[in-house]
Design an enzyme around this catalytic site. Structure first.
Site, PDB file in Angstrom:
ATOM      1  N   CYS A 178      53.727  16.385  31.815  1.00  0.00           N
ATOM      2  CA  CYS A 178      53.628  17.601  31.002  1.00  0.00           C
ATOM      3  C   CYS A 178      54.968  18.332  31.030  1.00  0.00           C
ATOM      4  O   CYS A 178      55.527  18.567  32.101  1.00  0.00           O
ATOM      5  CB  CYS A 178      52.534  18.493  31.575  1.00  0.00           C
ATOM      6  N   CYS A 232      54.297  21.866  33.017  1.00  0.00           N
ATOM      7  CA  CYS A 232      54.057  22.024  34.464  1.00  0.00           C
ATOM      8  C   CYS A 232      54.351  20.764  35.260  1.00  0.00           C
ATOM      9  O   CYS A 232      54.097  20.732  36.458  1.00  0.00           O
ATOM     10  CB  CYS A 232      52.620  22.462  34.702  1.00  0.00           C
ATOM     11  N   CYS A 285      46.911  19.704  28.625  1.00  0.00           N
ATOM     12  CA  CYS A 285      47.163  19.433  30.039  1.00  0.00           C
ATOM     13  C   CYS A 285      46.091  20.108  30.883  1.00  0.00           C
ATOM     14  O   CYS A 285      45.767  21.276  30.669  1.00  0.00           O
ATOM     15  CB  CYS A 285      48.540  19.969  30.407  1.00  0.00           C
ATOM     16  N   CYS A 336      47.955  23.181  33.160  1.00  0.00           N
ATOM     17  CA  CYS A 336      48.489  24.437  32.608  1.00  0.00           C
ATOM     18  C   CYS A 336      47.883  24.773  31.241  1.00  0.00           C
ATOM     19  O   CYS A 336      48.191  25.821  30.682  1.00  0.00           O
ATOM     20  CB  CYS A 336      50.015  24.379  32.512  1.00  0.00           C
ATOM     21  N   CYS A 378      47.355  10.954  20.217  1.00  0.00           N
ATOM     22  CA  CYS A 378      48.506  11.224  19.361  1.00  0.00           C
ATOM     23  C   CYS A 378      49.203  12.472  19.900  1.00  0.00           C
ATOM     24  O   CYS A 378      48.725  13.584  19.719  1.00  0.00           O
ATOM     25  CB  CYS A 378      47.998  11.439  17.935  1.00  0.00           C
TER      26      CYS A 378
END
Ligand SMILES: [Zn+2]
Length: 170
Positions: A83, A86, A131, A134, A154
């Site tokens: 991510c 984070c 995510c 976060c 995607c």
């Protein structure tokens, strides 16, 4: 008697929702119930200080990058896609595939890495992917992916940070 009152109440409720969506379509759509309690929480100002404006728009405002704009489309080394907000590892390079859409695509996320909500923008129901740590928006998942899952995650390349494996040969 009860039934009739219930019917009237719920009909009024439906009208209320419809009116709200008509008046404030963008806000209503943006409220795509991310009810999870995310471990990483920051204010918009804190995110803006950390992210580029383009990353902020995608991760925090559910924006979409231009197709074919991400260098990660051509990233074929072994490693992990984390991510960009984070640093939580989200996808392994082994699950990346060429979807032809212009966005980095994967058939499976790492365990417990992502959460989903229903996104009703643009008059269609899509499954939004974010995510799990976060809440940063990553992209959408569709059911037209390859084996073994049949899923196509995607993703916006702007939401991801690639970490090549230490012993990556190429
Ligand atoms: Zn994150």
């Amino acid at each position: 008697m009860m039934d009739r009152r219930l019917l009237i109440t719920s009909t009024a409720g439906l009208f209320g929702i419809a009116a709200l969506r008509w008046l404030w379509p963008s806000q209503a759509d943006a409220a795509s119930e991310k009810t999870e309690n995310f471990a990483v929480k920051k204010s918009d100002a804190e995110w803006k200080a950390q992210l580029t404006p383009e990353q902020f728009n995608v991760l925090r405002k559910e924006g979409t990058e231009r197709p074919y704009s991400s260098p990660l489309n051509k990233e074929h080394r072994k490693g992990v896609f984390a991510c960009a907000g984070c640093d939580l590892p989200l996808f392994a390079s082994e699950t990346k595939f060429e979807s032809g859409t212009g966005w980095p695509s994967f058939y499976r996320p790492l365990e417990n890495a992502v959460g989903t909500t229903t996104d009703r923008t643009f008059g269609m129901a899509r499954t939004e992917v974010h995510c799990s740590r976060c809440g940063g928006h990553l992209g959408h998942v569709f059911e037209d992916g390859p084996k073994p899952t049949g899923l196509r995650y995607c993703m916006n390349g702007l939401s991801l940070a690639f970490k090549p494996s230490a012993n990556s040969a190429s």
